[in-house]
Scaffold this motif. Structure first.
Motif, PDB file in Angstrom:
ATOM      1  N   TRP A 230       0.853  -1.213   0.000  1.00 51.07           N
ATOM      2  CA  TRP A 230       0.000   0.000   0.000  1.00 51.07           C
ATOM      3  C   TRP A 230       0.873   1.241   0.000  1.00 51.07           C
ATOM      4  CZ3 TRP A 230      -4.106  -2.456  -1.157  1.00 51.07           C
ATOM      5  CH2 TRP A 230      -4.393  -3.693  -0.583  1.00 51.07           C
ATOM      6  N   ILE A 233       2.342   2.057  -3.459  1.00 53.56           N
ATOM      7  CA  ILE A 233       1.463   2.754  -4.412  1.00 53.56           C
ATOM      8  C   ILE A 233       1.615   4.261  -4.246  1.00 53.56           C
ATOM      9  CG2 ILE A 233      -0.923   3.077  -5.128  1.00 53.56           C
ATOM     10  CD1 ILE A 233      -1.492   0.344  -3.753  1.00 53.56           C
ATOM     11  N   ASN A 350       0.070  -7.182  -6.412  1.00 52.95           N
ATOM     12  CA  ASN A 350      -0.990  -6.206  -6.149  1.00 52.95           C
ATOM     13  C   ASN A 350      -1.148  -5.352  -7.405  1.00 52.95           C
ATOM     14  OD1 ASN A 350      -2.376  -3.841  -5.356  1.00 52.95           O
ATOM     15  ND2 ASN A 350      -1.797  -4.219  -3.234  1.00 52.95           N
ATOM     16  N   SER A 351      -2.303  -5.443  -8.015  1.00 47.69           N
ATOM     17  CA  SER A 351      -2.451  -4.796  -9.317  1.00 47.69           C
ATOM     18  C   SER A 351      -2.308  -3.283  -9.221  1.00 47.69           C
ATOM     19  CB  SER A 351      -3.791  -5.156  -9.936  1.00 47.69           C
ATOM     20  OG  SER A 351      -4.824  -4.863  -9.043  1.00 47.69           O
ATOM     21  N   ALA A 352      -2.666  -2.712  -8.069  1.00 48.10           N
ATOM     22  CA  ALA A 352      -2.521  -1.261  -7.928  1.00 48.10           C
ATOM     23  C   ALA A 352      -1.052  -0.865  -7.984  1.00 48.10           C
ATOM     24  CB  ALA A 352      -3.144  -0.800  -6.613  1.00 48.10           C
TER      25      ALA A 352
ATOM     26  N   LEU B  76      -7.680   1.392  -7.935  1.00 49.01           N
ATOM     27  CA  LEU B  76      -7.267  -0.010  -7.795  1.00 49.01           C
ATOM     28  C   LEU B  76      -6.858  -0.319  -6.365  1.00 49.01           C
ATOM     29  CD1 LEU B  76      -5.159  -1.129 -10.860  1.00 49.01           C
ATOM     30  CD2 LEU B  76      -7.159  -2.208  -9.898  1.00 49.01           C
ATOM     31  N   MET B  77      -6.320   0.694  -5.681  1.00 51.90           N
ATOM     32  CA  MET B  77      -5.920   0.495  -4.300  1.00 51.90           C
ATOM     33  C   MET B  77      -7.141   0.189  -3.450  1.00 51.90           C
ATOM     34  SD  MET B  77      -3.624   3.071  -2.174  1.00 51.90           S
ATOM     35  CE  MET B  77      -3.497   3.085  -0.415  1.00 51.90           C
ATOM     36  N   GLU B  80      -8.348  -3.347  -4.468  1.00 53.62           N
ATOM     37  CA  GLU B  80      -7.457  -4.390  -3.951  1.00 53.62           C
ATOM     38  C   GLU B  80      -7.631  -4.548  -2.443  1.00 53.62           C
ATOM     39  OE1 GLU B  80      -4.731  -6.391  -4.730  1.00 53.62           O
ATOM     40  OE2 GLU B  80      -4.815  -6.258  -6.903  1.00 53.62           O
ATOM     41  N   PHE B  81      -7.791  -3.418  -1.771  1.00 56.42           N
ATOM     42  CA  PHE B  81      -7.939  -3.510  -0.328  1.00 56.42           C
ATOM     43  C   PHE B  81      -9.228  -4.233   0.034  1.00 56.42           C
ATOM     44  CE2 PHE B  81      -9.567  -1.902   3.698  1.00 56.42           C
ATOM     45  CZ  PHE B  81      -8.540  -2.303   4.536  1.00 56.42           C
ATOM     46  N   ARG B  84      -8.795  -7.759  -0.341  1.00 59.64           N
ATOM     47  CA  ARG B  84      -8.003  -8.321   0.753  1.00 59.64           C
ATOM     48  C   ARG B  84      -8.882  -8.532   1.983  1.00 59.64           C
ATOM     49  NH1 ARG B  84      -2.484  -7.930   1.098  1.00 59.64           N
ATOM     50  NH2 ARG B  84      -2.682  -7.837  -1.143  1.00 59.64           N
ATOM     51  N   PRO B 121      -4.497   1.479   4.611  1.00 65.07           N
ATOM     52  CA  PRO B 121      -4.277   0.129   5.127  1.00 65.07           C
ATOM     53  C   PRO B 121      -3.166   0.080   6.169  1.00 65.07           C
ATOM     54  CG  PRO B 121      -4.481   0.090   2.753  1.00 65.07           C
ATOM     55  CD  PRO B 121      -4.441   1.526   3.151  1.00 65.07           C
TER      56      PRO B 121
END
Lengths: 1078, 413
Positions: A230, A233, A350-352, B76-77, B80-81, B84, B121
């Motif tokens: 995270w 990113i 992680n695609s991001a 996307l973050m 994705e989170f 998860r 996160p």
């Protein structure tokens, strides 16, 4: 098969769930309030407390308000059981903002927990303390965060980093420098986990302070692969911004390869792209791409708002990136290391992260390396589109098949080699389709057919001569194709390529006769197209055929003139006039229509004879925004969207300033020379409190202050009167900070703040009274004035729509008008000024909407204009038809009011300007400031409305304002009274606002401060309502700073429509910082 | 950053809300969202712009995870989170459904609180979370029934939160040290109506189940890494050794995890063939599908299935097979489960479809989706060379397995 068995199985599974649910918290969720919760909370057993808290949590989960238990829950914060603690924290965080007074009771406990040997306890305490977000305790939290930033436990340091944005959210200016200092410390941490969290804090606290990054740049790059996903990113984005701000764009990258290679060429192009529609022909595709990339890179850097608001091309060219703003990716180590460290991240799961890394490469990597990102991105999608499309055509889903056919068309445009195979395939498909079409499987089949013909059309357009046979085949199949749109398109092709090759001209007579024969049975679309085609053919005809064509044409026109549809009749009349020169045998009666016959012929040639430019199928809207951003997906700038920084905007000098001096200087600037800081900041920082608490609130605060002593009153008090507390605290903050802000040794500060809070808690009842009276005294000393004459001086900004150079001497400007449309509230009024700068008369000037033309693109564009702009689109037209200007003498000026409906408040509207029978494409750029209309109200109503629009409906930004300085300097010759200085500021501010947005000035509050040069506390209020939704929108501007210096403005917008409000706020800040150009 | 997370049941009921920042999000946004998603029907959009907020949604096992934000952030973050969160919850609760979330709402709250702080996160590694918040298990349930008291919140901070390998729980101890490496591959293929293989590729994962004491440092090497087209790694994999020597060097998390995923493109053959023949004439369509082994992978191919959507213009279908069972489901999907291919005969599906009355012949043809499973073989040909452990414990067991199944395996007719 066995329903009874199914039933058993169901009940069985039910039973098993019942068994499964034993021992879980199921009963607590299902019936959270079947027992009395209050006594449980007071129980001395942890397990009972736990149960009570879980019940409360269940009620929260289900959306009930259980904040009335707050005092009892807070008491349990001191529990030793970690589970109870955790549950209490969960509850506290949910309600703390609602019950700030009681939340304060927990602070002592947090302070104690912060010293706990267990890092988990420390971390939780910090998280919760920062999370309850009270202005009062902000200084304490700041100290705690500073301490935790040096904690031995990584986890605690990480939580400290996360606490910084929470502190920053409170928007207390005096803490900014300390917060940034802590961000710097955490960015320098040796643990990757902390750095990741610090990067996130940086991005939300001080994204512009790139010098902080510069100090640690190398280290940050090296640590990047080890940072948590995270954090990666966010960190990737920050590093990219830094490199661009520091070194500029990379010479070898896609983004600027063009500007470098041939800047004069690109300059020429940039003016061509809008006005060059007519000139450019098919070979445009190459240059078009480059132009396109050029635009994309500008948008990334400037942000679409700014990019689109550039009114004239002169401006744009002046921004032309010069050579100094580029760096070479090969020689610059910073660029190299960034690319090097982000490239392995393309393998992240992680695609991001992959997307973030890919966007760095997209912007920065040398052109030849960009292809590296393709595979990882495709891998994310887990599909490759390499397979042949032919197989999809038989897919049962016919809509999908239609899309496929369209894709084939695009494929061919990109890969010329495939042309023949594809065209053959498509032809076969068409043959098959019209066979099956008879069986009536409906609209979708027709869709496929139309799409196939459209694809062929676009393929032919690329190279007509080599596809002659294809056209012939299509024409032959005309008889069997029944779908009107498809027929119309084939007929269009006949007209367009009528002079192509040798066979087509020979066929023409037959084809036209056939068309004339079936004219009456055709549908509208086809009829119009037949007429067009006939006139095209007529124009191109020579020799003996001419006679036949003329005959057919007059027959067609006669038919059309009797048609039921008035569009067709209209078209027929039009064409008849136009072609009169061809129809009538040349005789003495020349110039019957007022125009020389020759001219008429030219006009006709012009309308029908020219080559058409490819219309870009792909929408470019989504390219405005940086890849991987939210804005890119929702297609407007989301609040907080920032384009890349201006290349090389960060000077190397900025990096050399050591951190210490930097913050001290800032502190000095904040506090220097303001005697009345405590009082004045109190009223300006918390504008909303002072705004609403002004009148009636005083009596309430007075009474509550008196009875604050006993506990019951304390708890039963509503949420309404939080104001006095915060005001006191502000004074406390300020004085506390004057002492403590520059100190870095934590012990002393902590001691002090601890004491400050305790003493405050103890002395609360006593100390609140003087505080209030002091505050209200300050308030009373502000006066309200009115500036009457501003309205007259408002002059809306004028933008250029058409440059005389491009418009044959016609100059068109426009400015947004404050008039309100009487037709529909969706329409915005725009005043358009036409000026003839040439030496000849310009005739027949009119503006029409381009988009709605395009909708009928299958037909001939130029001649469909008249009827299409009238077509309603969502009931309200994009453009209310404008009254045509018959003629404009040289030097003459005239204006028209245009009523326009913008589809989007950022994207320009494409219009077509017709003058002298020529079409010039122009772009009308929207201004969100005029998507509102003034909503007059008095201050009381304003305050009342404002108090209902708190929290998420309220957004604040600050900026600096310099306009008034010039004004002041201008008048400084006269002996200017101080009062007038204020007035001058007010006037220039109000003028700026009213000239750029359609607002109503509600009130001006002026401080009667002790310091005569201090404009702090000056406040202007504006109100308006959104045109489309009639939702009110309130704007408050608060001034801070000295009269003669640049002023710090804080602009606050209260509006129910969040996205609109934020965009309006951004716009206001943009124009406020803009300099006036005289 | 994210402002709020909602969990919605499959009927649109808000089961949980977790506010993350000071900007409270009213739960009425969920009603808006639900109305919107119903009116939109099939078109699923992961990012939605509502009048007040931007919404991200992820749907897993019928539960909708909805997150709101008002400011710019990488979408996307957010997605994705949410994925998860869904994975972690599903692992904790042994699957997801409305009941299980309501039953364990306290754990869900505690997990959410630990996974995200102020919209960013915080701790998302399943291993660490498990140490901080104990998953519900039968023992703790019984204990809570008997004693009426049990805490699932750990008193101490897991050591891993501070270490440089944040994915690994600190110092687990095992009597038997075991590590299993599985290659799980899925074959995506498209065969066109002429029987030509248009696309054939393998999407594979290396799944590791590790039970090793201490801080093991593993190195996994492939015999033929050059065949890999695309790769993605678990955060534990070090990039350098892969870049230079195509070695997977890593300190594994404890338990099961996905070490890497990869793709191998342009394979030349498929293990089985499917030959559909459809001939239509005079309002009827004869169907004949043959299935057999094409390239024997050396292991048995089982769980072979064949599915196709009957064209919409069909009135009735009469299909039989000489092996396995044929079912026609209510939504006009024909499913033929074959199982293993017998030695003595080639399985075939035959029958006729009756077309709608005015239709002479069929002009849309179905696509056949094939399923199969082969144990013990990685069809991509990827081979594990060896697995080394830096400090070898006295008892170590290493196990390797492979499995290939059909992914998107389509045969057109």
């Amino acid at each position: 098969m066995f329903p009874q068995f199914g039933a058993t199985a169901e009940s069985l599974s039910k039973a098993s769930t019942m068994v499964f649910r034993i021992g879980t918290d199921a009963h607590l969720y299902d019936d959270p309030d079947d027992v009395s919760i209050a006594p449980l909370l007071d129980s001395k057993f942890d397990s009972e407390k736990c149960e009570a808290l879980k019940r409360l949590l269940a009620l929260i989960a289900q959306g009930f308000d259980v904040s009335n238990f707050f005092p009892q829950v807070v008491k349990n914060v001191a529990s030793q059981s970690l589970e109870v603690k955790k549950l209490v924290y969960l509850y506290l965080l949910h309600y703390a903002e609602k019950r700030p007074n009681e939340a304060l009771l927990s602070i002592n406990c947090f302070q104690k927990d912060l010293g706990d040997p267990n890092p988990l306890v420390r971390a939780w305490a910090l998280r919760t303390m920062a999370g309850i977000r009270l202005h009062v305790i902000a200084p304490l939290v700041l100290v705690a965060v500073g301490k935790c930033a040096r904690d031995p436990s990584v986890y605690v340091r990480k939580c400290a980093a996360n606490a910084l944005p929470k502190l920053h959210d409170l928007r207390q200016e005096e803490h900014t420098s300390s917060i940034e200092e802590i961000v710097g410390i955490l960015l320098n941490d040796h643990s990757p986990a902390v750095v990741g969290a610090a990067a996130a804090a940086f991005a939300s606290v001080c994204p512009y302070n790139l010098s902080l990054i510069g100090r640690n740049y190398r280290k940050l790059c090296e640590i990047l692969p080890d940072v948590e996903e995270w954090g990666q990113i966010v960190l990737i984005g920050i590093l990219l911004r830094y490199v661009i701000a520091r070194h500029g764009l990379v010479k070898e990258s896609i983004m600027c390869s063009l500007q470098c290679t041939d800047s004069s060429h690109s300059e020429k192009n940039s003016s061509d792209v809008d006005f060059g529609l007519v000139k450019e022909s098919r070979d445009m595709s190459g240059t078009c791409d480059s132009e396109f990339v050029n635009m994309v890179s500008r948008c990334y850097i400037e942000g679409p708002d700014e990019y689109l608001s550039r009114s004239s091309y002169a401006n744009r060219v002046s921004f032309e990136l010069n050579g100094a703003q580029f760096t070479s990716g090969k020689s610059n180590d910073d660029v190299k290391i960034l690319l090097c460290c982000t490239s392995p991240l393309l393998w992240s799961n992680n695609s991001a992260v992959v997307l973030a890394a890919a966007s760095v490469h997209w912007v920065m990597a040398p052109k030849e390396d960009v292809k590296r990102i393709i595979k990882p991105l495709l891998f994310i999608l887990r599909s490759s589109n390499a397979s042949k499309y032919v197989d999809y055509i038989r897919d049962p889903d016919r809509r999908f098949a239609a899309d496929t056919v369209a894709a084939i068309g695009q494929c061919v445009q990109r890969l010329p080699k495939m042309t023949h195979i594809c065209v053959d395939g498509l032809l076969a498909l068409i043959r098959k389709e019209f066979l099956t079409n008879d069986f009536g499987s409906g609209d979708q089949e027709a869709g496929v057919l139309v799409q196939a013909i459209m694809s062929i059309k676009s393929i032919i357009k690329q190279d007509p001569p080599s596809h002659e046979k294809v056209i012939i085949q299509l024409v032959r199949s005309l008889d069997s194709i029944k779908v009107p749109a498809a027929r119309a398109m084939i007929i269009w092709m006949v007209g367009e390529y009528s002079s192509l090759g040798v066979i087509i001209p020979r066929m023409l007579t037959t084809v036209l006769k056939y068309l004339a024969w079936c004219f009456t049975s055709e549908s509208l679309e086809t009829k119009l197209q037949i007429l067009n085609t006939a006139s095209k053919v007529l124009l191109g005809a020579t020799g003996e055929d001419l006679w036949t064509f003329k005959k057919v044409f007059s027959y067609l026109v006669e038919l059309a003139e009797c048609d039921l549809n008035y569009d067709v009749r209209d078209r027929a009349h039009f064409l008849k006039k136009l072609q009169s020169c061809n129809l009538v045998s040349r005789g003495p009666e020349e110039g019957t229509n007022g125009l020389p016959e020759k001219d008429l012929h030219v006009v006709a040639e012009y309308i029908f004879g020219r080559q058409r430019r490819d219309v870009k199928a792909e929408s470019i809207n989504y390219r405005f925004y940086l890849p991987g951003s939210l804005s890119q997906i929702v297609l407007h700038a989301a609040p907080g969207y920032e384009p890349l920084p201006k290349p090389c905007s960060l000077l190397p000098d900025d990096l050399n300033v050591p951190e210490g001096t930097c913050s001290i200087k800032k502190g000095a600037a904040d506090y220097g020379g303001t005697d009345g800081y405590g009082t004045s900041s109190g009223s300006s920082d918390d504008e909303e409190e002072s705004a609403s608490a002004y009148g009636s609130q005083r009596s309430i605060t007075g009474s509550s202050g008196g009875s604050r002593g006993d506990d019951s009153e304390f708890t039963s008090e509503g949420n309404d009167n939080v104001d006095p507390l915060i005001q006191i605290s502000d004074i406390g903050n300020a004085s506390e900070n004057e002492n403590g802000v520059s100190q870095s040794s934590t012990n002393l500060v902590e001691l002090m703040s601890n004491r400050a809070l305790e003493s405050w808690l103890d002395e609360q009842p006593g100390s609140s009274n003087p505080g209030i009276s002091e505050q209200s005294k300050v308030r009373k000393s502000s006066a309200r004035i009115s500036i009457g004459d501003v309205g007259r001086r408002v002059k809306p900004k004028s933008y250029s729509l058409l440059d005389p150079a491009n418009g044959n001497g016609l100059k068109v400007d426009y400015s947004f008008s404050s008039e309100i449309s009487s037709i529909s509230h969706l329409l915005v009024c725009i005043e358009v000024f036409f000026k003839n700068c040439s030496s000849e008369t310009v005739t027949e000037i009119t503006l029409v909407d381009e988009e709605s033309n395009r909708a009928l693109d299958s037909a001939d564009q130029a001649s469909v204009v008249d009827e299409s702009s009238l077509l309603s689109y969502d009931n309200v037209p994009t453009l209310v038809p404008m009254e045509e200007i018959a003629s404009l003498e040289p030097g003459q000026t005239t204006s028209r009011i245009l009523q326009v409906r913008f589809h989007h408040h950022l994207l320009p509207l494409k219009l077509a300007l017709f003058c002298d029978g020529k079409k010039l494409p122009v772009k009308l750029r929207p201004d969100i400031g005029y998507f509102v209309k003034p909503l007059p109200m008095d201050v009381e109503v304003f305050m009342d409305k404002e108090s209902h629009l708190r929290g998420m409906f309220e957004y604040t930004r600050s900026c600096t304002f310099t306009d008034h300085i010039e004004e002041l300097n201008k008048e400084s010759g006269d002996s200017l009274l101080i009062k007038d200085k204020f007035l001058a500021i007010c006037e220039s501010l109000a003028l700026k606002m009213l000239s750029n947005a359609n607002l109503c000035l509600v009130s001006v509050d002026m401080p009667v401060a002790t310091n005569l040069d201090d404009a702090s506390g000056l406040r202007l209020r504006f109100s308006c309502e959104i045109l489309s939704s009639l939702i009110p929108c309130l704007i408050t501007i608060t001034v801070e700073g000295k009269c003669s210096d640049p002023l710090n403005l804080s602009i606050k917008v209260n509006c129910e429509q969040t996205v609109f409000g934020l965009n309006l706020l951004n716009r206001i800040v943009n124009f406020l910082v803009e300099c006036v150009l005289f | 950053m994210l402002q709020c997370i909602f969990l919605l049941s499959d009927s649109g009921e808000v089961m949980l809300e977790k506010q993350l920042t000071g900007h409270r999000v009213d739960r009425s946004i969920c009603d808006w969202f639900w109305d919107q998603s119903i009116s939109q029907g099939d078109s699923f959009k992961p990012v939605i712009a509502s009048p007040t907020h931007y919404l991200f949604q992820v749907v897993q096992e019928g539960i909708t995870f909805l997150a709101c934000t008002q400011v710019e952030m990488p979408p996307l973050m957010g997605i994705e989170f949410l994925c998860r969160v869904a994975d972690v919850l599903s692992e904790y609760l042994g699957g997801l459904n409305e009941d299980v979330i309501k039953d364990n709402f306290v754990i869900v709250y505690e997990l959410l609180d630990e996974m995200i702080d102020n919209g960013f996160p915080l701790t998302t590694e399943p291993n660490i979370l498990r140490e901080m918040i104990a998953p519900p298990n039968i023992v703790s349930k019984v204990l809570s029934v008997v004693t009426g008291n049990s805490s699932n919140v750990s008193d101490t901070l897991p050591g891993a939160t501070g270490s440089c390998v944040p994915w690994r729980a600190a110092d687990p101890k095992y009597a038997n040290n075991e590590v299993y490496v599985d290659l799980v591959e899925e074959m995506d293929a498209v065969i066109n109506r002429d029987g030509v293989l248009v696309k054939c590729e393998i999407y594979g994962e290396v799944q590791v189940n590790s039970h090793l004491s201490g801080l093991p440092d593993l190195t996994l090497s492939f015999a033929n890494p050059s065949i890999l087209d695309d790769v993605r790694f678990h955060p534990c994999v070090r990039f350098r050794p892969w870049e230079s020597h195509q070695l997977l060097s890593f300190v594994p998390p404890d338990g099961e995890f996905k070490l890497m995923s990869y793709r191998v493109k342009k394979l030349k053959s498929t293990p089985i063939y499917v030959k559909p023949q459809l001939t239509s004439d005079a309002g009827k369509c004869r169907v004949n599908v043959l299935v057999g082994i094409k390239n024997d992978p050396g292991k048995t191919i089982d769980s072979i299935t064949l599915q196709f959507q009957l064209p919409p213009c069909i009135l009735s279908a009469d299909l039989t097979s000489n092996h396995g069972t044929v079912n026609i489901l209510s939504n006009k999907i024909c499913s033929w489960s074959i199982g293993r291919i017998p030695k003595d005969k080639a399985p075939s599906l035959t029958g006729t479809l009756v077309l709608e009355t005015e239709l002479e012949r069929l002009h849309v043809f179905p696509t056949f989706r094939v399923g199969f499973r082969i144990m013990g073989v990685a069809l991509s040909g990827l081979q594990i060379d060896k697995l080394d452990l830096k400090t070898v414990p006295n008892r170590l067991y290493k196990g390797f397995r492979a499995l290939t199944r059909a992914g998107e395996f389509e045969v057109r007719s």
